[in-house]
Scaffold this active site. Structure first.
Site, PDB file in Angstrom:
ATOM      1  CB  SER A  24     -43.393   9.444 -50.929  1.00  0.00           C
ATOM      2  OG  SER A  24     -42.745   8.195 -51.076  1.00  0.00           O
ATOM      3  CE1 TYR A  57     -41.994  11.811 -48.814  1.00  0.00           C
ATOM      4  CE2 TYR A  57     -44.201  11.921 -47.871  1.00  0.00           C
ATOM      5  CZ  TYR A  57     -42.955  11.338 -47.934  1.00  0.00           C
ATOM      6  OH  TYR A  57     -42.662  10.272 -47.126  1.00  0.00           O
TER       7      TYR A  57
END
Length: 150
Positions: A24, A57
């Site tokens: 991430s 993400y």
């Protein structure tokens, strides 16, 4: 449906690269809110130093920290102090393109916000598109153009 830019953190600087985290990018919630980026949203990341392009993400870090931390495999693509572009996108029917107003946020070396801009697309009666970059007062800015060697 077309994939279009929804928002960008332009020139934000990497504050840490953490190879041993789960993956991430960790971002300051203040920055995400300014650009309309949601937690858990997939984003594209473009490293302005290396040209590396990745997708990952978003997770939220500490509010006000100005953090930009690449985690897991993404940490291999960016080093601390690298300027990057973080871009989210939206799928939109082309008929609605004029309603889209992506929010673009630019940064200084310490990840303080410099500019809050937006993009605007209009269409004329002949079906031709026009594009503008607007400042906070909705005034158009000059758009750079590639000019051949005169």
């Amino acid at each position: 449906m077309r994939k279009l830019v929804a928002g960008k953190l332009h020139g934000i600087h990497v504050t840490e690269a953490n190879l041993n985290y789960h993956g991430s990018i960790t971002l300051d919630p203040d920055h995400c809110e300014a650009a309309g980026i949601l937690p858990m949203e997939f984003v594209e990341i473009w490293n302005k130093n290396s040209g590396a392009r990745i997708s990952t993400y978003v997770i939220l870090g500490e509010r006000g920290s100005r953090c930009c931390i690449l985690n897991g495999a993404a940490a291999r693509t960016c080093q601390p102090d690298d300027p990057i572009i973080v871009c989210n996108s939206i799928y939109l029917d082309e008929a609605h393109i004029t309603s889209l107003k992506p929010r673009i946020v630019t940064f200084d070396q310490d990840n303080h916000i410099l500019d809050r801009l937006s993009y605007s697309v209009d269409i004329d009666t002949d079906g031709r598109y026009s594009f503008a970059i607007l400042d906070e007062a909705d005034e158009p800015l000059v758009i750079p153009a590639l000019v051949s060697g005169a």
